[in-house]
Design an enzyme around this catalytic site. Sequence first.
Site, PDB file in Angstrom:
ATOM      1  N   ASP A  82      83.475 -77.129 -68.173  1.00 10.79           N
ATOM      2  CA  ASP A  82      83.651 -75.807 -67.555  1.00 10.79           C
ATOM      3  C   ASP A  82      82.398 -75.406 -66.763  1.00 10.79           C
ATOM      4  O   ASP A  82      82.395 -74.392 -66.059  1.00 10.79           O
ATOM      5  CB  ASP A  82      83.951 -74.786 -68.659  1.00 10.79           C
ATOM      6  CG  ASP A  82      84.596 -73.519 -68.117  1.00 10.79           C
ATOM      7  OD1 ASP A  82      85.211 -73.568 -67.032  1.00 10.79           O
ATOM      8  OD2 ASP A  82      84.500 -72.473 -68.789  1.00 10.79           O
ATOM      9  N   LYS A  86      95.745 -73.127 -69.962  1.00 15.18           N
ATOM     10  CA  LYS A  86      94.958 -74.357 -69.840  1.00 15.18           C
ATOM     11  C   LYS A  86      95.573 -75.470 -70.679  1.00 15.18           C
ATOM     12  O   LYS A  86      95.640 -76.621 -70.241  1.00 15.18           O
ATOM     13  CB  LYS A  86      93.499 -74.082 -70.230  1.00 15.18           C
ATOM     14  CG  LYS A  86      92.784 -73.229 -69.185  1.00 15.18           C
ATOM     15  CD  LYS A  86      91.502 -72.574 -69.675  1.00 15.18           C
ATOM     16  CE  LYS A  86      90.959 -71.618 -68.581  1.00 15.18           C
ATOM     17  NZ  LYS A  86      89.837 -70.785 -69.054  1.00 15.18           N
ATOM     18  N   GLN A 120      86.274 -70.170 -74.370  1.00 11.61           N
ATOM     19  CA  GLN A 120      86.879 -69.100 -73.576  1.00 11.61           C
ATOM     20  C   GLN A 120      85.999 -67.853 -73.643  1.00 11.61           C
ATOM     21  O   GLN A 120      85.606 -67.413 -74.713  1.00 11.61           O
ATOM     22  CB  GLN A 120      88.291 -68.786 -74.115  1.00 11.61           C
ATOM     23  CG  GLN A 120      89.039 -67.749 -73.299  1.00 11.61           C
ATOM     24  CD  GLN A 120      89.327 -68.207 -71.871  1.00 11.61           C
ATOM     25  OE1 GLN A 120      89.739 -69.339 -71.631  1.00 11.61           O
ATOM     26  NE2 GLN A 120      89.069 -67.333 -70.905  1.00 11.61           N
TER      27      GLN A 120
END
Lengths: 283, 283
Positions: B122, B55, B99
């Site tokens: 996200d 990312k 994450q």
Amino acid sequence: MTTDQLILNGQTVADFMKEEMVAKVAMIKEKGILPCLATILVGNDPSSETYVRMKGNACARLGVHSIKVVLPAETTTEELIQEINKLNADHSVHGILLQHPVPHHINERAAFDAISIEKDVDGVTTQGYALNAFGAAAFPSCTPQAIIRILDFYRIQIEGKHAVVIGRSPILGKPVSAMLLNRNATVTTCHSKTVNLDEIVRLGDIVIAAVGKPLFVKGSWIKPGAVVIDAGYNKGNVGDVDYVSCLEQSSAITPVPGGVGPVTIATLIEHTIQSAYMLSERA
Amino acid sequence: MTTDQLILNGQTVADFMKEEMVAKVAMIKEKGILPCLATILVGNDPSSETYVRMKGNACARLGVHSIKVVLPAETTTEELIQEINKLNADHSVHGILLQHPVPHHINERAAFDAISIEKDVDGVTTQGYALNAFGAAAFPSCTPQAIIRILDFYRIQIEGKHAVVIGRSPILGKPVSAMLLNRNATVTTCHSKTVNLDEIVRLGDIVIAAVGKPLFVKGSWIKPGAVVIDAGYNKGNVGDVDYVSCLEQSSAITPVPGGVGPVTIATLIEHTIQSAYMLSERA
């Protein structure tokens, strides 16, 4: 109709819930707290007036206080939210119900979402929907909760069954789909753009009609032996299910009236009592 | 495999998205703002380290700044939320990615929900899920959004199709079901308790594998001509779909790697750029 066929009697379920509620109300009153539901009615739609009155009467029967806020049809979104905020701040109010639909010029979603999550006993806020979809604690939307309650009361298995939900509204189709999924049903959600709806409905072991069209679901759409839940309530006191033909096909079915309706109202009041209890613990 | 069969190439979609993103980044930089994604990694799981690095690299290629917050495996939920709150308050940060999975002792849901909705690029917050399910504006969860993006890029019709989603996680199965429903698909959500899963999957015009089991979905489960989207990514670089047998049956299929993955990363960065733009407009 075979002798094995069940009419799922919502009044029986509501009566069963009543005993526990009366006991809880007595317990809360001993602490000096009077559970209170505030209903808000905007405008003078006759059906909405009837619903609000039925909810108030049900409160009275259970010893729950209710207050009615009646606002003129021309109320703006901002004015409605101001009223909601007053009720949010009022410590004597434990549950807030905004009767829907509200007049078209009002942003209903914004109004729903102004209700504080603790007092959202009707389960209409965006946050409440998501918390429930993720299996967390919040008051679930009342009609979906009533549907689950009826299935549980009559010991109808949900896990592993294929549930077909017809309708995808934010207060009915979407939350009942989420709740059935969390109860381990395989869930298909259908709507106006669904192709070959009859074939899809015929897959369902449990069929939830939540579409808002009178007598829409036909017996020929129902897999023999399926369970049919009619969450519709249309003009003329009829549901979304063509009761006579679906009764033939199903192993169990809810009538309209006297099916999901009474349990929905009982659920609303149960949530109000629970909210009063929780808010009193916190105080 | 017929000549009509499509391999849905995620890299092609990501490359297509790249052009627009580069232009947008340039435009935002002219305003003196540098779009910035903050990634948080708790512990040292090698796969998670790889994802975070990928990312970061993708940000770099597009001119987006990224910062990495690396926390020890023994970080508590409270400490993690403190870090998230710092990033929420930091005006130079436009997107926050936690994450996952985080170590088991951490309350992942609480940590996700600590991310402010504006920076939830996200799409992992409870609120973001619900806003999307109700069709309102919020960043949708990236993998579901990537799946929709691939279908749209290859002009695969969603409306009226029967989509079968295998999996019901809060960041994948549930939101992709909601998004397909909002795009007028008839949606069936399956999971580990689904009975006769192969038969249910065989109903799907579009099948989304989001189950997290390597090579789980077999070609014999796929209706001839269906579209197969593999959102899984398991050890050994394999997806949830048995690619070889499903390729035979399908009209279009995403490979792993090179399918949903690159588009998910591109979507994350696109959301970050959009967030930078929106936050700059507000400042």
